[in-house]
Every structure is written in structure tokens, then in C-alpha cells.
Design a protein around this motif. Structure first.
Motif, mmCIF file in Angstrom:
data_model
loop_
_atom_site.group_PDB
_atom_site.id
_atom_site.type_symbol
_atom_site.label_atom_id
_atom_site.label_comp_id
_atom_site.label_asym_id
_atom_site.label_seq_id
_atom_site.Cartn_x
_atom_site.Cartn_y
_atom_site.Cartn_z
ATOM 1 N N ILE A 430 0.876 -1.177 0.000
ATOM 2 C CA ILE A 430 0.000 0.000 0.000
ATOM 3 C C ILE A 430 0.907 1.219 0.000
ATOM 4 C CG2 ILE A 430 -1.808 1.253 1.226
ATOM 5 C CD1 ILE A 430 -2.759 -1.392 2.356
ATOM 6 N N ILE A 431 0.915 1.920 -1.116
ATOM 7 C CA ILE A 431 1.953 2.921 -1.350
ATOM 8 C C ILE A 431 1.934 4.071 -0.353
ATOM 9 C CG2 ILE A 431 0.667 4.333 -3.020
ATOM 10 C CD1 ILE A 431 3.304 4.398 -4.689
ATOM 11 N N TYR A 432 0.745 4.564 0.011
ATOM 12 C CA TYR A 432 0.714 5.707 0.923
ATOM 13 C C TYR A 432 1.199 5.312 2.312
ATOM 14 C CZ TYR A 432 -3.501 4.197 3.436
ATOM 15 O OH TYR A 432 -4.386 3.516 4.213
ATOM 16 N N LYS A 433 1.029 4.026 2.683
ATOM 17 C CA LYS A 433 1.518 3.544 3.979
ATOM 18 C C LYS A 433 3.050 3.575 4.026
ATOM 19 C CE LYS A 433 -2.096 2.252 6.503
ATOM 20 N NZ LYS A 433 -2.371 2.888 7.799
ATOM 21 N N LEU A 434 3.687 3.289 2.898
ATOM 22 C CA LEU A 434 5.153 3.338 2.837
ATOM 23 C C LEU A 434 5.637 4.747 3.127
ATOM 24 C CD1 LEU A 434 5.823 1.224 -0.408
ATOM 25 C CD2 LEU A 434 5.912 0.446 1.953
ATOM 26 N N PHE A 435 5.005 5.721 2.476
ATOM 27 C CA PHE A 435 5.413 7.120 2.661
ATOM 28 C C PHE A 435 5.106 7.580 4.077
ATOM 29 C CE2 PHE A 435 4.832 11.768 2.125
ATOM 30 C CZ PHE A 435 6.117 12.061 1.681
ATOM 31 N N GLU A 436 3.965 7.143 4.592
ATOM 32 C CA GLU A 436 3.559 7.514 5.949
ATOM 33 C C GLU A 436 4.568 6.985 6.965
ATOM 34 O OE1 GLU A 436 0.092 5.639 8.208
ATOM 35 O OE2 GLU A 436 -0.837 7.306 7.140
ATOM 36 N N GLU A 437 4.971 5.719 6.811
ATOM 37 C CA GLU A 437 5.949 5.125 7.730
ATOM 38 C C GLU A 437 7.293 5.831 7.607
ATOM 39 O OE1 GLU A 437 8.008 0.822 8.808
ATOM 40 O OE2 GLU A 437 6.195 0.839 7.568
ATOM 41 N N PHE A 438 7.652 6.196 6.367
ATOM 42 C CA PHE A 438 8.916 6.920 6.145
ATOM 43 C C PHE A 438 8.894 8.263 6.872
ATOM 44 C CE2 PHE A 438 11.169 10.169 3.615
ATOM 45 C CZ PHE A 438 12.460 9.680 3.709
ATOM 46 N N GLU A 439 7.791 9.003 6.746
ATOM 47 C CA GLU A 439 7.681 10.297 7.416
ATOM 48 C C GLU A 439 7.760 10.145 8.933
ATOM 49 O OE1 GLU A 439 4.032 12.057 5.807
ATOM 50 O OE2 GLU A 439 5.302 13.596 4.895
ATOM 51 N N GLU A 440 7.065 9.130 9.459
ATOM 52 C CA GLU A 440 7.086 8.887 10.905
ATOM 53 C C GLU A 440 8.495 8.547 11.369
ATOM 54 O OE1 GLU A 440 4.234 5.811 11.507
ATOM 55 O OE2 GLU A 440 2.493 7.147 11.245
ATOM 56 N N TRP A 441 9.201 7.712 10.579
ATOM 57 C CA TRP A 441 10.569 7.329 10.933
ATOM 58 C C TRP A 441 11.489 8.550 10.921
ATOM 59 C CZ3 TRP A 441 15.106 7.603 8.008
ATOM 60 C CH2 TRP A 441 16.237 7.008 8.601
ATOM 61 N N ARG A 442 11.356 9.386 9.913
ATOM 62 C CA ARG A 442 12.184 10.603 9.825
ATOM 63 C C ARG A 442 11.935 11.516 11.027
ATOM 64 N NH1 ARG A 442 14.127 13.078 4.457
ATOM 65 N NH2 ARG A 442 15.696 11.552 3.883
ATOM 66 N N GLU A 443 10.655 11.661 11.402
ATOM 67 C CA GLU A 443 10.312 12.493 12.551
ATOM 68 C C GLU A 443 10.931 11.938 13.832
ATOM 69 O OE1 GLU A 443 8.754 15.485 12.891
ATOM 70 O OE2 GLU A 443 8.963 15.496 10.705
ATOM 71 N N GLU A 444 10.855 10.606 13.981
ATOM 72 C CA GLU A 444 11.439 9.970 15.161
ATOM 73 C C GLU A 444 12.954 10.138 15.161
ATOM 74 O OE1 GLU A 444 12.094 7.806 18.622
ATOM 75 O OE2 GLU A 444 10.281 8.792 17.852
ATOM 76 N N LEU A 445 13.580 10.004 13.987
ATOM 77 C CA LEU A 445 15.032 10.207 13.867
ATOM 78 C C LEU A 445 15.414 11.627 14.265
ATOM 79 C CD1 LEU A 445 17.759 8.941 12.907
ATOM 80 C CD2 LEU A 445 17.282 9.957 10.664
ATOM 81 N N LYS A 446 14.644 12.601 13.775
ATOM 82 C CA LYS A 446 14.903 14.007 14.127
ATOM 83 C C LYS A 446 14.773 14.217 15.627
ATOM 84 C CE LYS A 446 13.429 16.292 9.862
ATOM 85 N NZ LYS A 446 12.346 17.103 9.241
ATOM 86 N N ARG A 447 13.744 13.590 16.200
ATOM 87 C CA ARG A 447 13.519 13.737 17.646
ATOM 88 C C ARG A 447 14.702 13.171 18.433
ATOM 89 N NH1 ARG A 447 12.294 11.263 21.873
ATOM 90 N NH2 ARG A 447 12.201 9.222 20.876
ATOM 91 N N ARG A 448 15.178 11.975 18.011
ATOM 92 C CA ARG A 448 16.318 11.359 18.705
ATOM 93 C C ARG A 448 17.587 12.191 18.541
ATOM 94 N NH1 ARG A 448 14.786 6.407 16.278
ATOM 95 N NH2 ARG A 448 16.709 6.469 15.065
ATOM 96 N N GLU A 449 17.811 12.691 17.324
ATOM 97 C CA GLU A 449 18.987 13.524 17.078
ATOM 98 C C GLU A 449 18.931 14.809 17.886
ATOM 99 O OE1 GLU A 449 18.984 13.953 12.840
ATOM 100 O OE2 GLU A 449 20.232 12.162 12.516
ATOM 101 N N GLU A 450 17.715 15.361 18.016
ATOM 102 C CA GLU A 450 17.543 16.584 18.800
ATOM 103 C C GLU A 450 17.845 16.324 20.265
ATOM 104 O OE1 GLU A 450 16.660 20.586 19.575
ATOM 105 O OE2 GLU A 450 17.153 19.526 17.732
#
Length: 576
Positions: A430-450
Motif C-alpha cells: 500500500i503505497i501511501y503507507k510506505l510514505f507515511e511510515e517513512f515520514e514517521e521514521w524521519r520524525e522519530e530520527l529528528k527527535r532522537r537527534e535533537e
């Protein structure tokens, strides 16, 4: 084949999206049942995965609005896709466009925008699909009276307090939509449909607003889609689903969006390794009731776009859902199309950018959809087919935010290896789920880096030595303190008001326990080697953390830093 269909205008393909329980199924069921209740043949057909509503049925439903322009209407009806809404964007037609020409976004007037509504808005924006909002469940508004199917006529008969509540909820939803970048208004107030999204209040239970909804859909189709709906003659479509049952064996449900299909046609299915399917049978449900209950089908010899149909044929088991297909009429055309497909695959594929994520898809349409969806994200490589060992090696050398492997509808034999090397693997069909998970992962990565950045950030403090709390004068000096501003950390160098370094905080204790830091308004005891209280420092004296010029310049960029304290330390140290 299909010469008589060439140049004809086909039905626009309409998909229905929205949050769970907001009334998608109820709305479609009302449309079906309204037309079926007329008991007139040919006015509605239940295709595989689609419901075809003939223009004559639409003219009946919305007669008051369409009767004066019925001779000008060019489209033969509307084809509603009954599959889950996002599938219309997972399976892509050629050149990266979604199957759906139009969309209905269903929003419950009493609940407003919910998570799946937000996802739908993102998808519609990404694929630039024209859409109308069906504002459902108006019959659930307290005191609402249903006296006419036409919303505008019925609304005039509502009491003033009901109208007020309606407008409050409508304006709230319009405000929520504007937060997502969409200007919207109730359909009757729109002057320019290119600038505003039409909102049609309706109910799938009472049928109120359905005539208005059809009027807007026909209007949008006539104004914006007619030139895009001409049938070319060459059969083209998308595979929705693969199935296997005892009676039919391997079969596939498809949407035909252009041209004609006939028994005996050969199809080129566009995969990394193209597959040829010889059509042995075309099947449609025998009736609306049969598709839901008895699962009976009738054989047909030929079908024209736009339509849903079940195909039985040689090599069906080798295809994948979401793949595009087209009819080939000769060996020469087959060779030509294979060369074109290979050339197109190479032109669409992305190879060896210095930085970026890696995308993998099962077919060209899926790859185009992925590239479109990930627009604005750095892409190192985008290829058709499963990931390779080279993909894993390539991702080892990219920056953390790009260490991502996206697999759309492909097997991934390197999942465990990728995970062991710190590569984020996101896979699914399901293509939009891939993008959604990617966005969530990026946000979590940013949060951890912060968080890491904050942890590493130099802490500054202003402290006061408390009177009467000298526990040891020297070797090391131990004294009670209060943090007046900032955060005092173990290991901090301390300066006095003249900027002279007087010592280093060796240890911090509070209530008998050793701690690493003490925050503003906190009280504790600190030990400072190589100083004597009463000589270098005195009770009630104010001390500050020492920072270098470089640390000062860096700290200026942090929002979390106490700017007033930072400037006070800067003045003491005489930094320019």
C-alpha cells in the motif's frame, strides 16, 4: 480491434476515500440501490471491483439540475471503483497517473477531519486528483428534518437553531481544510471550481444531497476531464487483484481504463520481467445481487473502457497486483513494446546519486508512483525489481536520514542484513503507507537527534554559594549552592564576576546522592579542588560557568539556552 470505440468518451473513474465509518459504503450502497430500484436494465452494472452508473440514471437522480444541459453532456456515466480507496493510487496507470480521474472524499459532519481523512488529503494533493467532499451524516444532526432529496430545498425547511449548528460544523471543517492548504465552500456558493473544493452535504441513509453530489461530479467531469477521456482503441488497464478458486482456477480482476479487450487478445504485463497473458475468458457478474451473494459470473466476448472485468488466461499466475498491461496484436508490436518498455524503465530509473534513499518497485507504474510520492526526498537509486546486495552496500555510506530502503510490492531477501547494518527497511503493497511510515521514521530520527544534540550541548549556569553551608574549606572545598539560572553540570569550570577561572566542579551531591547536573532553583553541594573558601571564593559569592568563544558562538544558535544568562557570561568574559 475495438475500432468502433476509438474516439468515444469513456466514463470518468471515481474513487471514494475517507476515514473509517464516515459513510463511504453507505453512500455507494444508496447510489446502487437507487438505480437498481428503478428496475431498468442497462442503467447500472456491477463490474469486478467497480459500479458503472449510466448517464440516464444520473439524469433521473439529478433531473432538476441537469435537465437543461442534458444534451450537452458528453460522458456516458460514472464508473465508481468499489475497491478500498487508496488502491486507486497504489495501482497506477501509465505515465504515473492514478487510476481515478475523480475522487469523493467522505467527511462525517459531526466528526470532521480524522487521521485517514488527513492521509486522503495528502494523497489527493500528491496526485493532483480533482475531488469533491461529501459531507455525510447530516441526518444525524439533532432536529434535522428530511423532506426532500435536494439538499438546498431541504435546508430551507430546517429550523433556525438546526441551521446554526449546521453552519458551525461546516465552518469548522472549512477551517480544518484550510489548515491543509485547501480552500473550500458549500457547492452552491462556488464561482470557480478550479480554486475551491466543493462541499456537498448529504446522507447515505436518506439520500439527501445525492442529486447535488451527482450534479457536481458531472459538472467537474464536463469542465475538466472530457478531453482526457477519449478511448484510443488499444486495450490498457491495471491489475487490481489475483485470485484462485476451485471453479475458475487462477484469475485476475482488472480495471480497463482505455480501449477494448476481447477473448483471444494477448496482454503484455509490465513487470521487471514482462509477462504475456493470453485471454481465454472475460467474466462479469451476472447481476448486482449475484456478485454479493452467489458469486455467479457470465462470459462475455468483448468489453470497452472504462470497466472492471475478471480475466482467465495463460500465465495469469505470474503477474502481480498493481501492474499495468496493454494489448499486443502482433509479434512485431510485441518486440517493439518490449524495447520501448526497457527503454522507458531505464529512463525512469534513478542510479547512483551521491546521497539519498533507495526505492524498489515491482513494475514501472509502481516505480513512477513511488518517485512521485517521494518528490522532495533525496533518492540515491530507484529501480524495478527486488533489492540487491549492491543496494545494501550503497546505503552503508549515506547519511543517517537517508539510510532507508523502500520496497513496494517486491520480495526483500536482504531484510535481516539491512537491519543488522542500521538500514531502515520499509516494505508493503500500500503505497501511501510506505510514505507515511517513512515520514514517521524521519520524525522519530529528528527527535532522537535533537535529544542527543541537547545532551551534548554545553550547559551554562549561574550559582550562589550559600551562607552557613561550608562543609569543608579546602582539599577539596565542599559548599552548599543554589542554581540561580541555567543548569550546572559536573566538570563545569567556574568563573567569578571578574572572569577569572577559580576552579572546576568535581562532584555534585543532593540529599546525599551524587548527581550529574543540577537545574535552576535546585540546591545541593559541590566539591571544588585546589581552592579555599574564604580566600579564592567566599560565602554568598556569585559564580558562573566558563565557556570559550567557540562555545559562545554555538550556544547563540540554540533556542533552549537561557539567552539572558549567556549574554551576562559574554559580558564578563569580554567576548565581542
Amino acid at each position: 480491434m475495438g475500432e468502433q470505440s476509438i474516439g468515444k468518451i469513456r466514463q470518468p473513474i471515481v474513487t471514494v476515500l475517507g476515514h473509517v465509518d464516515h459513510g463511504k459504503t453507505t453512500l455507494l450502497d444508496f447510489v446502487r440501490n437507487t438505480v437498481v430500484a428503478k428496475k431498468e436494465a442497462g442503467r447500472i452494472t456491477q463490474d469486478i471491483g467497480a459500479t458503472d452508473v449510466n448517464i440516464s440514471a444520473i439524469l433521473d437522480i439529478a433531473s432538476e439540475y441537469l435537465k437543461n444541459i442534458k444534451d450537452k453532456i458528453k460522458i456516458p456515466g460514472l464508473l465508481f471503483i468499489d475497491t478500498p480507496g487508496h488502491l486507486a493510487f497504489t495501482a497506477m496507470r501509465e505515465k504515473g497517473g492514478a487510476i481515478a480521474d475523480l475522487a469523493i472524499l467522505v467527511i462525517d459532519i459531526n466528526e470532521g477531519i480524522k487521521p485517514q481523512t488527513e492521509e486522503s488529503l495528502k494523497i489527493l494533493r500528491k496526485f493532483k486528483t480533482p475531488f469533491v467532499i461529501a459531507l455525510t451524516k447530516i441526518d444525524k444532526l439533532p432536529g434535522w428534518r428530511n423532506m426532500d432529496k435536494d439538499f438546498l430545498i431541504n435546508f430551507r425547511e430546517q429550523s433556525e437553531h438546526v441551521k446554526r449548528e449546521f453552519y458551525e460544523k461546516l465552518y469548522r471543517i472549512e477551517g480544518e481544510l484550510s489548515n491543509y492548504g485547501f480552500n473550500s465552500a458549500i457547492f452552491s456558493e462556488i464561482k470557480d471550481f478550479t480554486k475551491e473544493v466543493a462541499i456537498v452535504p448529504c446522507s447515505g441513509i436518506t439520500g439527501e444531497g445525492i442529486p447535488n453530489l451527482f450534479t457536481v461530479l458531472i459538472g467537474l467531469s464536463q469542465k475538466f476531464l472530457v478531453d482526457k477521456l477519449k478511448i484510443s482503441g488499444k486495450g490498457k488497464g491495471v491489475i487490481l487483484e489475483l485470485k484462485k478458486d476451485e471453479k475458475l482456477g487462477n484469475n485476475m480482476d482488472v480495471i480497463l481504463y482505455d480501449g477494448t479487450l476481447e477473448v483471444g487478445d494477448e496482454l503484455l504485463v509490465e513487470l521487471a520481467e514482462p509477462v504475456f497473458v493470453k485471454i481465454r475468458g472475460l467474466l462479469k457478474p451476472s447481476s448486482l445481487q449475484d456478485i454479493r451473494v452467489e458469486k455467479k459470473f457470465v462470459n462475455i466476448d468483448k468489453i470497452s473502457a472504462a470497466a472492471g472485468v475478471k480475466i482467465i488466461g495463460k500465465n495469469v499466475e505470474k503477474v502481480l497486483a498493481g501492474a499495468n498491461f496493454q494489448v499486443v496484436n502482433s509479434e512485431a508490436e510485441k518486440d517493439k513494446l518490449l524495447k520501448e518498455l526497457k527503454k522507458e524503465q531505464i529512463s525512469k530509473e534513478i542510479e547512483e546519486q551521491t546521497e539519498g534513499i533507495i526505492l524498489r518497485a515491482s513494475n514501472l507504474g509502481g516505480l513512477e508512483a513511488l518517485i512521485n510520492l517521494f518528490e522532495g526526498v533525496k533518492i540515491k537509486r530507484a529501480k524495478i525489481g527486488p533489492p540487491t546486495k549492491e543496494d545494501i552496500i550503497a546505503l552503508e555510506s549515506v547519511s543517517p536520514e537517508n539510510k532507508v530502503l523502500i520496497c513496494f510490492n517486491v520480495e526483500n531477501p536482504f531484510r535481516d542484513i539491512a537491519n543488522s547494518k542500521g538500514i531502515k527497511v520499509i516494505e508493503g503493497n500500500i503505497i501511501y503507507k510506505l510514505f507515511e511510515e517513512f515520514e514517521e521514521w524521519r520524525e522519530e530520527l529528528k527527535r532522537r537527534e535533537e535529544e542527543e544534540r541537547k545532551q551534548k550541548m554545553k550547559k551554562i549556569a549561574k550559582i550562589k554559594l550559600l551562607k552557613g553551608f561550608v562543609f569543608r574549606q579546602s582539599n577539596p572545598a565542599i559548599v552548599g549552592i543554589e542554581v540561580l539560572a541555567g543548569i550546572l553540570e559536573e566538570g563545569a569550570k567556574l568563573i567569578n564576576k571578574e572572569g577569572k577561572i577559580i576552579g572546576k566542579v568535581e562532584q555534585i551531591q543532593r540529599e546525599g546522592k551524587t548527581i550529574k547536573r543540577l537545574e535552576k532553583d535546585g540546591r545541593g553541594a559541590i566539591s571544588i579542588p585546589k581552592v579555599t573558601i574564604g580566600r579564592q571564593i567566599k560565602e554568598e559569592e556569585i559564580l558562573y560557568s566558563y565557556i570559550s568563544r567557540e562555545e559562545y558562538r554555538e550556544l547563540k544558535n540554540y533556542e533552549e539556552v537561557d539567552k539572558e544568562l549567556l549574554e551576562e557570561i559574554k559580558e564578563i568574559l569580554n567576548y565581542l
